[in-house]
Write an enzyme that holds these catalytic residues in place. Sequence first.
Site, PDB file in Angstrom:
ATOM      1  N   TYR A 155      -7.362  -5.762  10.030  1.00 37.74           N
ATOM      2  CA  TYR A 155      -7.198  -6.032   8.715  1.00 37.74           C
ATOM      3  C   TYR A 155      -7.460  -7.654   8.255  1.00 37.74           C
ATOM      4  CZ  TYR A 155      -4.600  -5.967   3.967  1.00 37.74           C
ATOM      5  OH  TYR A 155      -4.512  -6.090   2.621  1.00 37.74           O
ATOM      6  N   TYR A 164       0.865  -1.027   0.038  1.00 38.81           N
ATOM      7  CA  TYR A 164       0.074  -0.078  -0.020  1.00 38.81           C
ATOM      8  C   TYR A 164       0.963   1.153   0.004  1.00 38.81           C
ATOM      9  CZ  TYR A 164      -3.955  -3.018   1.270  1.00 38.81           C
ATOM     10  OH  TYR A 164      -5.002  -3.868   1.173  1.00 38.81           O
TER      11      TYR A 164
HETATM   12  C1  PHB Z   1      -7.191  -6.752  -4.480  1.00 36.99           C
HETATM   13  O1  PHB Z   1      -8.062  -6.458  -5.710  1.00 36.99           O
HETATM   14  O2  PHB Z   1      -6.763  -7.833  -4.519  1.00 36.99           O
HETATM   15  C2  PHB Z   1      -7.442  -5.886  -3.340  1.00 36.99           C
HETATM   16  C3  PHB Z   1      -8.048  -4.924  -3.447  1.00 36.99           C
HETATM   17  C4  PHB Z   1      -8.077  -4.034  -2.267  1.00 36.99           C
HETATM   18  C5  PHB Z   1      -7.366  -4.337  -1.098  1.00 36.99           C
HETATM   19  C6  PHB Z   1      -6.431  -5.607  -1.050  1.00 36.99           C
HETATM   20  C7  PHB Z   1      -6.631  -6.258  -2.204  1.00 36.99           C
HETATM   21  O3  PHB Z   1      -7.234  -3.538  -0.013  1.00 36.99           O
END
Ligand code: PHB
Length: 389
Positions: free
Chosen positions: A384, A200
């Site tokens: 999370y 991120y």
């Molecule tokens: C994903 O599309 O893999 C995805 C999207 C949002 C997130 C984590 C993974 O926060």
Amino acid sequence: MRVQVAIIGAGPSGLLLGQLLHLAGIDAIIVEQKSSDYVLGRIRAGLLEQGTIDVLDRAGVAARLHAQGLVHGGLEICFDGVRHRIDLHGATGKNVTIYGQTEITKDLMDARAAAGAKTVYEAQEVSIGDFDGEQPKVRYRKDGVAHEVDCDFIAGCDGFHGVCRQSVPQAAIRTYERVYPFGWLGVLCDTPPVSEELIYVNHERGFALCTMRSRIRSRYYLQCALDEKIEAWPDARFWEELRSRLDSATAERLITGPSIEKSIAPLRSFVAEPMRFGRLFLAGDAAHIVPPTGAKGLNLAASDVHYLSAALIEHYASGATAELDAYSAKCLRRIWRAERFSWWMTNLLHRFPENGAFGQKIQIAELDYLVGSAAASAALAENYVGLPY
Ligand code: PHB
Ligand code: RFL
């Protein structure tokens, strides 16, 4: 036609509910307005909490997930050009799993077909009625022929734009909403992911996320303006912009290729309360939306369906209504905590032009605290990996 439960929508919520009810011997039909190919073609979520996997296990549809899912014990957060790892497993004893929503949908559709359970795809003019009385009804047209289904309960699993929530009288529903001033531009690509775990990124040019679907399929997102047009983002521009937001080591490792899907999604927080109106129960995106930053949308759909299936199964086994009566409040408690987390992650990681330089400094200070404090890291990790059901 008469069934015990009529489910509107064959997204993950509707299909999962259908499967759990089928295993309990409860007779349900699913009515979906699109074709099965269309439903399978939508590229959406990819990250599952352990609680979601437990529900999929109970539904008997997790064999491929266990064989192919990628188990992650951590994630990375990058700001000021430096990556920091959050040890999800170390902080919580739990992991998250990468397995695409498309694959879950396929597994659920296959299980439903194998069970011979009834699904009507490409239903037109779907409407629901009489759910405030004893005999709810679902009506639709298929190939020009009008159909009516009598049922005990209607499950509104028809997503944010569906007909179920909109059929509730305005005075009986309250909605809470926040629309964010940006969207996510997403690209799916058959190249190995740039990193083992998700990254991120908070960057002055905007948020970015490096995620994946498998060891050979990656998914990347960029924060973009709401009025951005896909045509303005040929692959070369996407990769260049992504590289500019990554730390230099990651940017160098990035393997690019032709995109196989590219789309823009707006970001929104939304909750409708309550989630039950007489014999109509809303579940999943029909009742709530989160911005994807916390990866909670699909996971909330799974927890709603867990509560709803348990309540219906208890009702048909004993005649009791206690769990049905508790459904809305139980779901909403978990939903609001996920709404808070998704809103917080969104605020922490995106560029909000209206917050100015002060807002940016505050974000960096919070990120600095987050990665430096075991308590703050653990709070992120706990949310999370998913709060308990
Ligand atoms: C994903 O599309 O893999 C995805 C999207 C949002 C997130 C984590 C993974 O926060
Ligand atoms: P869905 O998947 O929207 O399915 C609803 C189904 O109902 C059908 N339908 C109707 N059927 C009959 N009659 C009507 N009148 C109907 N109206 C609609 C629709 O055709 C559809 O098949 O809701 P569900 O099942 O509750 O599942 C929820 C999840 O799909 C959703 O929470 C997540 O995909 C959200 N989401 C993401 N979540 C994440 O955790 N991570 C992500 O990266 C992520 N990306 C996304 C997303 C949602 C997106 N949408 C909705 C725009 C990306 C996008 C683009």
